[in-house]
Design a protein around this motif. Structure first.
Motif, mmCIF file in Angstrom:
data_model
loop_
_atom_site.group_PDB
_atom_site.id
_atom_site.type_symbol
_atom_site.label_atom_id
_atom_site.label_comp_id
_atom_site.label_asym_id
_atom_site.label_seq_id
_atom_site.Cartn_x
_atom_site.Cartn_y
_atom_site.Cartn_z
ATOM 1 N N ALA A 13 0.851 -1.202 0.000
ATOM 2 C CA ALA A 13 0.000 0.000 0.000
ATOM 3 C C ALA A 13 0.876 1.239 0.000
ATOM 4 O O ALA A 13 1.908 1.276 0.691
ATOM 5 N N ASP B 90 -5.918 5.884 -2.984
ATOM 6 C CA ASP B 90 -5.314 5.042 -1.948
ATOM 7 C C ASP B 90 -5.821 3.622 -2.128
ATOM 8 O O ASP B 90 -7.031 3.387 -2.112
ATOM 9 N N ARG B 91 -4.908 2.703 -2.282
ATOM 10 C CA ARG B 91 -5.296 1.301 -2.512
ATOM 11 C C ARG B 91 -4.385 0.369 -1.718
ATOM 12 O O ARG B 91 -3.206 0.653 -1.550
ATOM 13 N N LEU B 92 -4.969 -0.730 -1.282
ATOM 14 C CA LEU B 92 -4.182 -1.826 -0.726
ATOM 15 C C LEU B 92 -4.133 -2.914 -1.799
ATOM 16 O O LEU B 92 -5.185 -3.423 -2.209
ATOM 17 N N TRP C 170 -6.926 -5.142 -5.951
ATOM 18 C CA TRP C 170 -6.745 -4.114 -4.938
ATOM 19 C C TRP C 170 -8.064 -3.764 -4.277
ATOM 20 O O TRP C 170 -9.135 -3.966 -4.836
#
Lengths: 229, 117
Positions: free
Chosen positions: A147, A203-205, A217
C-alpha cells in the motif's frame, strides 16, 4: 550510551514527484523484499541517495529468497553485504534497527521491507512527522500486500485495525522467494504511479496471490485518518 | 535422496510453505529449469530459481520464457520496470505452485501458459 548522530547528506524534500530531480530514499529491511527493491530503485536515475537500514546478519535460511547474498556473506550484516554486492555508491548501509532512538536519514520517501509491526509503526510515525509518503509491504507463504501511504491518508490502523497483532511472520509460516520479488515490484510500481499521478492517485491496498498469479486491490476511502497517528 | 543438515537449514522457511514441504523441496532440487529471453529478467529469474534449489540453464531470446521440467512452460513479455518485476514474481510463483501440486501427487501433468491472460 547515547548514539552519535550522523551527518546525513542534504535533504531534497518534495522531489519525488518532480521526475528528473534528485530523490532520497530509505529502504528499511534488506531481506527478501528489500534486496530486490533496492536493485529496482537503483534503476531510477532520480535516486541520489539510498539508505538501506537493517540490523540483521545474513543467515543460511535467508538464501533461498534473498539471492543477492552468497554463502560467503553468512554472518555479515545484510545492509553492508547488499551494498557490497550491488557496488553502487548511492547506497548507504545503516546497520541499525529502527526505533525511538533511530536517527532517520533525510528521505523523500520510505519503503517498508520489514517483517514486523513495531518497525512499520516507527516508519509511519516518522513519515507522518515529516509529511512524506511511505510504502507498506509484506509477504508470507504465497501472498503479499502493498500500500502507498500518503502523509494525510489512511494509516496502518485504518487498514488493519487498531490492534492487528503481530500476525504470521515468515520464519513461522514460510514464504516463497518469487512472491517477495513480486511484492518488491508492486512497491516500486505504486511509488512510480504516485510520482506520475500525484494527489490524483487513489489510496489502494494491493493484494498479490502467487498461487494463482493474481493481483487485485481494495480502494481505501478518501478521507482523513481518524486515528491521530 | 535426503537433505543434509545444511540443506535442511537453508530451505527450512521454504519447506514451511504447505505446498512445498520436504517432498516438494526434494522435487525442486532434482528438477532442471530452462530460462530464456532478454535481460534483465532472464538473469533475475535464473537467480531466484537457483536460490530456491532448481538447476537452471539460461539462453538468450526475444520473448521471456521458463520451462520447468519437460511439461511446464510459461512465456510472456515483461516490461523493464516494477510492473515487470511483479509479473515475473507472480508468474514464476504460479508456475511453481501448479507444478508442485502435480509432482508431489506423483504425476507430472502438462501445462503451457502464455502470460496467464
Amino acid at each position: 550510551m547515547p548514539k552519535a548522530r550522523r551527518s546525513w547528506p542534504r535533504c531534497t524534500s518534495g522531489a519525488l514527484r518532480s521526475t528528473g530531480k534528485a530523490m532520497n530514499v530509505v529502504v528499511v529491511g534488506a531481506g527478501a523484499i528489500g534486496s530486490p527493491l533496492v536493485c529496482g530503485l537503483l534503476q531510477w536515475p532520480e535516486v541520489e541517495h539510498l539508505w538501506v537500514v537493517d540490523g540483521d546478519r545474513v543467515e543460511r535460511s535467508n538464501l533461498p529468497r534473498q539471492p543477492w547474498y552468497q554463502l560467503a556473506d553468512l554472518g555479515q550484516f545484510k545492509a553492508a553485504a547488499l551494498a557490497n554486492a550491488l557496488g553502487d555508491r548511492r547506497i548507504h548501509p545503516v546497520v541499525e534497527v529502527v526505533g525511538e532512538a533511530f536517527s532517520w536519514p533525510p528521505a523523500d520517501i520510505v519503503f517498508d521491507a520489514t517483517d514486523n509491526w513495531p518497525a512499520r509503526q516507527a516508519i509511519q510515525r516518522e513519515a507522518r512527522r515529516r509529511g512524506i509518503p511511505w510504502v507498506f509491504s509484506s509477504a508470507v507463504r504465497w501472498e503479499g500486500q502493498v500500500a502507498f501511504m500518503r502523509p494525510q491518508g489512511p494509516c496502518l490502523a485504518c487498514l488493519f485495525g487498531e490492534d492487528p497483532g503481530e500476525g504470521l511472520r515468515c520464519f513461522e509460516a514460510g514464504v516463497v522467494g518469487t512472491v517477495t520479488l513480486a511484492v518488491a515490484g508492486q512497491a516500486l510500481a505504486v511509488a512510480k504511479a504516485w510520482q506520475a499521478h500525484g494527489e490524483q492517485w487513489e489510496d489502494r491496498l494491493y493484494l498479490l496471490d502467487g498461487r494463482t498469479g493474481d493481483r487485485w486491490w481494495v480502494r481505501l476511502p478518501p478521507r482523513e485518518c481518524p486515528h491521530g497517528t | 535422496m535426503e537433505l543434509d543438515r545444511n540443506e535442511m537449514d537453508q530451505y527450512s522457511r521454504q519447506m514451511l510453505v504447505d505446498e512445498i514441504g520436504y517432498e516438494g523441496q526434494l522435487a525442486i532440487l532434482s528438477t532442471l529449469v530452462r530460462v530464456w529471453g532478454p535481460e534483465p529478467w532472464r538473469q533475475w529469474a535464473s537467480r531466484y530459481l537457483t536460490a530456491m534449489g532448481f538447476s537452471v540453464e539460461e539462453s538468450p531470446g526475444e520473448k521471456f520464457g521458463v520451462a520447468l521440467g519437460d511439461h511446464w512452460r510459461w512465456t510472456t513479455q515483461l516490461s523493464s520496470d516494477g510492473d515487470g518485476m511483479r509479473e515475473l514474481g507472480l508468474g514464476l510463483s504460479r508456475l511453481i505452485c501448479d507444478w508442485l501440486g502435480q509432482v508431489t501427487e506423483g504425476g507430472h501433468g502438462t501445462c503451457e501458459y502464455d502470460s496467464f491472460k
